[in-house]
Design a protein around this motif. Structure first.
Motif, mmCIF file in Angstrom:
data_model
loop_
_atom_site.group_PDB
_atom_site.id
_atom_site.type_symbol
_atom_site.label_atom_id
_atom_site.label_comp_id
_atom_site.label_asym_id
_atom_site.label_seq_id
_atom_site.Cartn_x
_atom_site.Cartn_y
_atom_site.Cartn_z
ATOM 1 N N VAL A 40 4.537 18.442 -1.571
ATOM 2 C CA VAL A 40 5.270 17.317 -1.166
ATOM 3 C C VAL A 40 4.435 16.403 -0.834
ATOM 4 C CG1 VAL A 40 7.178 16.329 0.454
ATOM 5 C CG2 VAL A 40 7.474 18.750 -0.535
ATOM 6 N N VAL A 41 4.489 15.081 -1.388
ATOM 7 C CA VAL A 41 3.459 13.939 -0.987
ATOM 8 C C VAL A 41 4.388 12.748 -0.435
ATOM 9 C CG1 VAL A 41 1.679 14.275 -2.562
ATOM 10 C CG2 VAL A 41 3.475 12.747 -3.209
ATOM 11 N N GLN A 42 3.668 12.139 0.545
ATOM 12 C CA GLN A 42 4.542 10.830 1.092
ATOM 13 C C GLN A 42 4.011 9.760 0.419
ATOM 14 O OE1 GLN A 42 3.693 11.036 5.261
ATOM 15 N NE2 GLN A 42 5.430 12.073 5.790
ATOM 16 N N ALA A 43 5.027 8.950 -0.124
ATOM 17 C CA ALA A 43 4.562 7.751 -0.954
ATOM 18 C C ALA A 43 5.192 6.587 -0.290
ATOM 19 C CB ALA A 43 5.190 8.020 -2.475
ATOM 20 N N LEU A 44 4.723 5.485 -0.608
ATOM 21 C CA LEU A 44 5.349 4.178 -0.291
ATOM 22 C C LEU A 44 6.424 4.006 -1.431
ATOM 23 C CD1 LEU A 44 2.038 2.017 -0.222
ATOM 24 C CD2 LEU A 44 3.476 2.897 1.858
ATOM 25 N N ASN A 45 7.506 3.132 -0.750
ATOM 26 C CA ASN A 45 8.793 3.238 -1.444
ATOM 27 C C ASN A 45 9.288 1.826 -1.888
ATOM 28 O OD1 ASN A 45 11.324 3.780 -2.735
ATOM 29 N ND2 ASN A 45 12.122 4.403 -0.847
ATOM 30 N N PRO A 46 8.445 0.926 -2.445
ATOM 31 C CA PRO A 46 9.085 -0.512 -2.920
ATOM 32 C C PRO A 46 10.167 -0.702 -3.552
ATOM 33 C CG PRO A 46 7.154 -0.015 -3.795
ATOM 34 C CD PRO A 46 7.340 1.122 -3.269
ATOM 35 N N VAL A 47 10.487 0.289 -4.194
ATOM 36 C CA VAL A 47 11.583 0.281 -5.302
ATOM 37 C C VAL A 47 13.028 0.745 -4.500
ATOM 38 C CG1 VAL A 47 10.266 0.548 -7.155
ATOM 39 C CG2 VAL A 47 11.308 2.383 -6.469
ATOM 40 N N GLY A 48 13.040 1.096 -3.279
ATOM 41 C CA GLY A 48 13.876 1.596 -2.721
ATOM 42 C C GLY A 48 14.561 2.902 -3.331
ATOM 43 N N ALA A 49 13.994 3.843 -3.586
ATOM 44 C CA ALA A 49 14.446 5.201 -3.884
ATOM 45 C C ALA A 49 15.269 5.984 -3.002
ATOM 46 C CB ALA A 49 13.381 5.924 -4.652
ATOM 47 N N LYS A 50 16.164 6.493 -3.473
ATOM 48 C CA LYS A 50 17.055 7.391 -2.628
ATOM 49 C C LYS A 50 16.874 9.032 -2.775
ATOM 50 C CE LYS A 50 20.132 3.732 -1.860
ATOM 51 N NZ LYS A 50 18.961 2.589 -1.400
ATOM 52 N N VAL A 51 17.255 9.686 -1.596
ATOM 53 C CA VAL A 51 17.070 11.186 -1.968
ATOM 54 C C VAL A 51 17.774 11.494 -3.230
ATOM 55 C CG1 VAL A 51 17.614 13.303 -0.791
ATOM 56 C CG2 VAL A 51 16.753 11.548 0.528
ATOM 57 N N GLY A 52 17.096 12.576 -3.712
ATOM 58 C CA GLY A 52 17.627 13.005 -5.183
ATOM 59 C C GLY A 52 17.185 12.554 -6.395
ATOM 60 N N VAL A 55 11.586 10.095 -9.807
ATOM 61 C CA VAL A 55 10.799 8.810 -9.680
ATOM 62 C C VAL A 55 9.408 8.983 -10.332
ATOM 63 C CG1 VAL A 55 11.685 7.946 -7.437
ATOM 64 C CG2 VAL A 55 10.044 9.478 -7.212
ATOM 65 N N LYS A 56 8.837 7.800 -10.764
ATOM 66 C CA LYS A 56 7.204 7.770 -11.233
ATOM 67 C C LYS A 56 6.602 7.390 -10.134
ATOM 68 C CE LYS A 56 8.001 7.804 -16.259
ATOM 69 N NZ LYS A 56 7.432 7.139 -17.435
ATOM 70 N N PHE A 57 5.480 7.707 -9.600
ATOM 71 C CA PHE A 57 4.621 7.225 -8.689
ATOM 72 C C PHE A 57 3.154 7.257 -9.069
ATOM 73 C CE2 PHE A 57 5.000 11.756 -7.498
ATOM 74 C CZ PHE A 57 3.521 12.011 -6.895
ATOM 75 N N GLU A 58 2.315 6.213 -8.626
ATOM 76 C CA GLU A 58 1.067 6.076 -9.014
ATOM 77 C C GLU A 58 0.012 6.524 -7.863
ATOM 78 O OE1 GLU A 58 0.533 2.119 -10.423
ATOM 79 O OE2 GLU A 58 0.306 1.214 -8.340
ATOM 80 N N MET A 59 -1.004 6.959 -8.373
ATOM 81 C CA MET A 59 -2.142 7.552 -7.402
ATOM 82 C C MET A 59 -3.388 6.949 -7.766
ATOM 83 S SD MET A 59 -1.180 11.378 -6.620
ATOM 84 C CE MET A 59 -2.357 11.711 -5.385
ATOM 85 N N ARG A 60 -4.171 6.323 -7.052
ATOM 86 C CA ARG A 60 -5.411 5.832 -7.470
ATOM 87 C C ARG A 60 -6.419 6.896 -7.497
ATOM 88 N NH1 ARG A 60 -7.126 1.446 -3.395
ATOM 89 N NH2 ARG A 60 -8.925 1.416 -4.785
ATOM 90 N N ARG A 130 -2.303 5.371 -0.106
ATOM 91 C CA ARG A 130 -1.028 6.384 -0.326
ATOM 92 C C ARG A 130 -0.677 6.145 -1.687
ATOM 93 N NH1 ARG A 130 1.161 8.900 3.713
ATOM 94 N NH2 ARG A 130 0.571 8.167 5.747
ATOM 95 N N PRO A 131 0.377 7.120 -2.387
ATOM 96 C CA PRO A 131 0.888 6.989 -3.540
ATOM 97 C C PRO A 131 2.061 5.959 -3.353
ATOM 98 C CG PRO A 131 0.662 9.262 -2.816
ATOM 99 C CD PRO A 131 0.130 8.524 -1.889
ATOM 100 N N LYS A 132 2.447 5.340 -4.434
ATOM 101 C CA LYS A 132 3.146 4.211 -4.487
ATOM 102 C C LYS A 132 4.362 4.613 -5.581
ATOM 103 C CE LYS A 132 2.495 0.384 -5.765
ATOM 104 N NZ LYS A 132 1.614 -0.985 -5.872
ATOM 105 N N ILE A 133 5.498 4.636 -5.317
ATOM 106 C CA ILE A 133 6.661 4.795 -6.105
ATOM 107 C C ILE A 133 6.815 3.402 -7.144
ATOM 108 C CG2 ILE A 133 9.171 5.039 -6.664
ATOM 109 C CD1 ILE A 133 9.238 6.714 -4.245
ATOM 110 N N VAL A 134 6.813 3.449 -8.517
ATOM 111 C CA VAL A 134 6.678 2.485 -9.304
ATOM 112 C C VAL A 134 7.994 2.196 -10.103
ATOM 113 C CG1 VAL A 134 4.263 2.181 -9.510
ATOM 114 C CG2 VAL A 134 5.385 3.767 -10.947
#
Length: 140
Positions: A40-52, A55-60, A130-134
């Motif tokens: 489980v990673v904590q990611a930024l949520n600029p797209v407003g994803a909801k539980v369940g 998602v795709k997220f990017e990591m540097r 931080r990882p970021k949801i794209v």
């Protein structure tokens, strides 16, 4: 940037989301975890994803490399420097070389561990690290 996929399993008050990610080849070959089937990673949520939602997220990738270096290599390098410094002090003061090398190595390693802890505190508060949801993946 490395793109990963996972499922949002929790929303946090600080604007981050918990994303459950299945283990992949990088995680399996690392072996640092206790064998958990999912991470489980904590990611930024600029797209407003909801539980369940899936998602795709990017990591540097540079963050992964820097983190691995700081956690695994840096304490050993600082310990080696401590051994060298202990040797130099022992030779200049005509003291027992072996004992001061050991003491210098232990002190150097402890300084390296403190450095890892400071790095962890710094990177925990850095939003760019931080990882970021794209995107939210549809059809899952």
């Amino acid at each position: 940037m490395k793109i990963e996929e996972g499922t949002v399993v929790g929303l946090n008050d600080n604007g981050l989301v918990d994303v459950k990610v299945g283990r992949h080849s990088d995680c399996i070959s690392c072996g640092a975890c206790d064998g958990a089937q999912h991470i489980v990673v904590q990611a930024l949520n600029p797209v407003g994803a909801k539980v369940g939602q899936h998602v795709k997220f990017e990591m540097r990738e540079v963050n992964i490399v820097i983190g691995a270096f700081v956690c695994f290599i840096m304490p050993l390098l600082v310990a080696a420097a401590g051994v060298f410094i202990g040797r130099m002090i022992a030779q200049s003061q005509a003291l027992d070389v072996v004992n001061l090398e050991i003491a210098g190595g232990i002190i150097g390693f402890l300084i390296g561990v403190v450095g890892v802890k400071l790095f962890d505190r710094k990177i925990t508060n850095d939003a760019n690290a931080r990882p970021k949801i794209v995107e939210v993946v549809q059809g899952r």
